[in-house]
Design an enzyme around this catalytic site. Structure first.
Site, short mmCIF file in Angstrom:
data_model
loop_
_atom_site.label_atom_id
_atom_site.label_comp_id
_atom_site.label_asym_id
_atom_site.label_seq_id
_atom_site.Cartn_x
_atom_site.Cartn_y
_atom_site.Cartn_z
N ILE A 81 0.84 -1.19 0.00
CA ILE A 81 0.00 0.00 0.00
C ILE A 81 0.88 1.25 0.00
CG2 ILE A 81 -1.74 1.31 1.28
CD1 ILE A 81 -2.85 -1.27 2.33
N GLY A 136 0.49 -5.45 0.78
CA GLY A 136 -0.78 -5.51 0.08
C GLY A 136 -0.74 -6.34 -1.18
N ASP A 139 -1.57 -9.73 0.00
CA ASP A 139 -3.03 -9.78 0.21
C ASP A 139 -3.73 -10.06 -1.12
OD1 ASP A 139 -3.14 -9.04 3.01
OD2 ASP A 139 -2.66 -7.00 2.42
N GLU A 159 3.80 -5.86 7.04
CA GLU A 159 3.05 -4.96 7.91
C GLU A 159 3.61 -4.87 9.33
OE1 GLU A 159 0.15 -5.85 4.60
OE2 GLU A 159 1.76 -6.89 5.67
N ASP A 167 -4.17 -6.44 7.55
CA ASP A 167 -5.62 -6.46 7.74
C ASP A 167 -6.43 -6.60 6.46
OD1 ASP A 167 -5.13 -3.96 6.69
OD2 ASP A 167 -5.86 -2.83 8.41
#
Length: 286
Positions: A81, A136, A139, A159, A167
Site C-alpha cells: 500500500i 498488500g 493480500d 506490515e 488487515d
C-alpha cells in the site's frame, strides 16, 4: 451481444486510473488486468482499491472473459500500500476517539472488500508475479485462484515492520494456502521469501525461469482454462471457496446441492458428445 455486455465493454474502454485492462487476442477469451503504476512499483492507492473491484465486476459480466490474468507493468508486481494512502486512511478530524475508530474500521472494510472482489469474481483469476510482491501485494495474490511467478520474484508480509497487523486478508487466507506455521513465519518476521521457497510452501504452484517464460506459461494456462466449460469453472471455483470453510461432510453436501441445480447443463451434454466424437467441445458462452 446483450445490452448489459455492451455496456460493460464500453465501460472497460474508458479505462482506469491505476490499472490497464486488455484482451491481447480477441479470439481468445482471456483478459489481463495489469497493475499500472510502474514508477511507484505498483503500490496500491485509494484509487487502486476503487479500480480493482470495478474492473473485476465488468469482466465478470463479459462472456469474452472466461479467465483473467492479474499481472503488473514495470519491474515489480506490487510494493504494497502506498504510504501516503496509508496515512490518509488513518487520518481523522474527529476529536471523538470512538467516532474516529469507527470511521477507520469502515475504511478498512472497504479496502478488504476490494481485495475480496478477486475471490468473489466468478471467473478464475491467475496471478503472474515478478519482482517484489510485498504487503498488500501478498493480500492481493492470496485472493487469486492460482499463483505463478518467475525465479526473480520474492514475497514479504511486511506490515509488522510498519507496526501493523496485516488487515486485508493475508492473515486469513495464507494459513489455508501455506499452512499456519509458514504463514506465522512470514507474518511475524516480515522476512523475504524467494520464489523457490514460495513454491515449496505452496504460495505459488509454478515457477518459471524468466519473466518472458512466465508470461508465456501463464498465457497458456489461462487459455487452457478458458477453453473449458464456463459453467464448470464457475461451479468449481464456488465450491472450492465454500468448502474451504466447511468440514468435509458439509462440503460434500454443498457440492451435491450445487450439482443438483447445475449438473444437467448443455455443457455437460456437449462435453460427453465431443468425447464420443473425438473433437473439441463447443461450450456455452456465459
Amino acid at each position: 451481444m446483450a445490452e448489459d455486455e455492451i455496456a460493460a465493454a464500453e465501460e472497460l474502454k474508458r479505462g482506469f486510473e491505476t490499472l490497464e485492462v486488455i484482451q491481447p487476442d480477441p479470439s481468445v477469451p482471456v483478459h489481463y488486468i495489469y497493475l499500472n503504476r510502474p514508477a511507484h512499483r505498483n503500490a496500491l492507492t485509494l484509487a487502486s482499491f476503487a479500480d480493482l473491484p470495478r474492473a473485476l465486476a465488468l469482466l465478470d459480466r463479459l462472456p469474452s472473459a472466461r479467465a483473467i490474468v492479474l499481472a503488473a507493468r514495470g519491474p515489480h508486481f506490487c510494493a504494497g500500500i502506498d504510504l501516503s494512502s496509508l496515512s490518509s486512511i488513518a487520518a481523522s478530524s474527529s476529536a471523538d476517539r470512538a467516532a474516529a475508530s469507527e470511521l477507520l474500521r469502515r475504511r478498512i472494510l472497504v479496502l478488504q472488500a476490494a481485495i475480496s472482489a478477486v475471490e468473489r469474481c466468478r471467473k478464475p483469476v491467475v496471478a503472474a508475479i515478478h519482482g517484489a510482491c510485498i504487503g498488500g501485494g501478498v493480500d492481493l495474490i492470496a485472493a487469486c485462484d492460482i499463483r505463478c511467478c518467475d525465479e526473480g520474484a520474492f514475497f514479504a508480509v511486511k506490515e509488522v515492520d510498519l507496526a501493523l497487523a496485516a488487515d486485508l486478508g493475508s492473515l486469513q487466507r495464507l494459513p489455508a494456502i501455506v499452512g499456519y506455521g509458514n504463514a506465522a513465519d512470514m507474518a511475524l518476521t516480515g522476512r523475504r521469501v524467494a520464489a523457490e521457497e514460495a513454491k515449496s510452501m505452496g504460495l505459488v504452484t509454478r515457477v518459471f525461469p524468466s519473466r518472458g517464460s512466465l508470461e508465456e506459461g501463464v498465457a497458456a494456462l489461462a487459455r487452457e482454462m478458458a477453453e473449458k466449460s464456463t459453467v464448470a469453472m464457475m461451479g468449481t471455483k464456488a465450491v472450492l471457496l465454500r468448502s474451504r470453510d466447511l468440514t468435509v461432510e458439509q462440503g460434500l453436501e454443498h457440492v451435491a446441492t450445487w450439482n443438483a441445480a447445475m449438473l444437467m447443463s448443455r455443457d455437460l451434454e456437449e462435453a460427453v458428445r465431443a468425447q464420443m466424437e473425438k473433437r473439441k467441445p463447443n461450450f456455452s458462452k456465459l
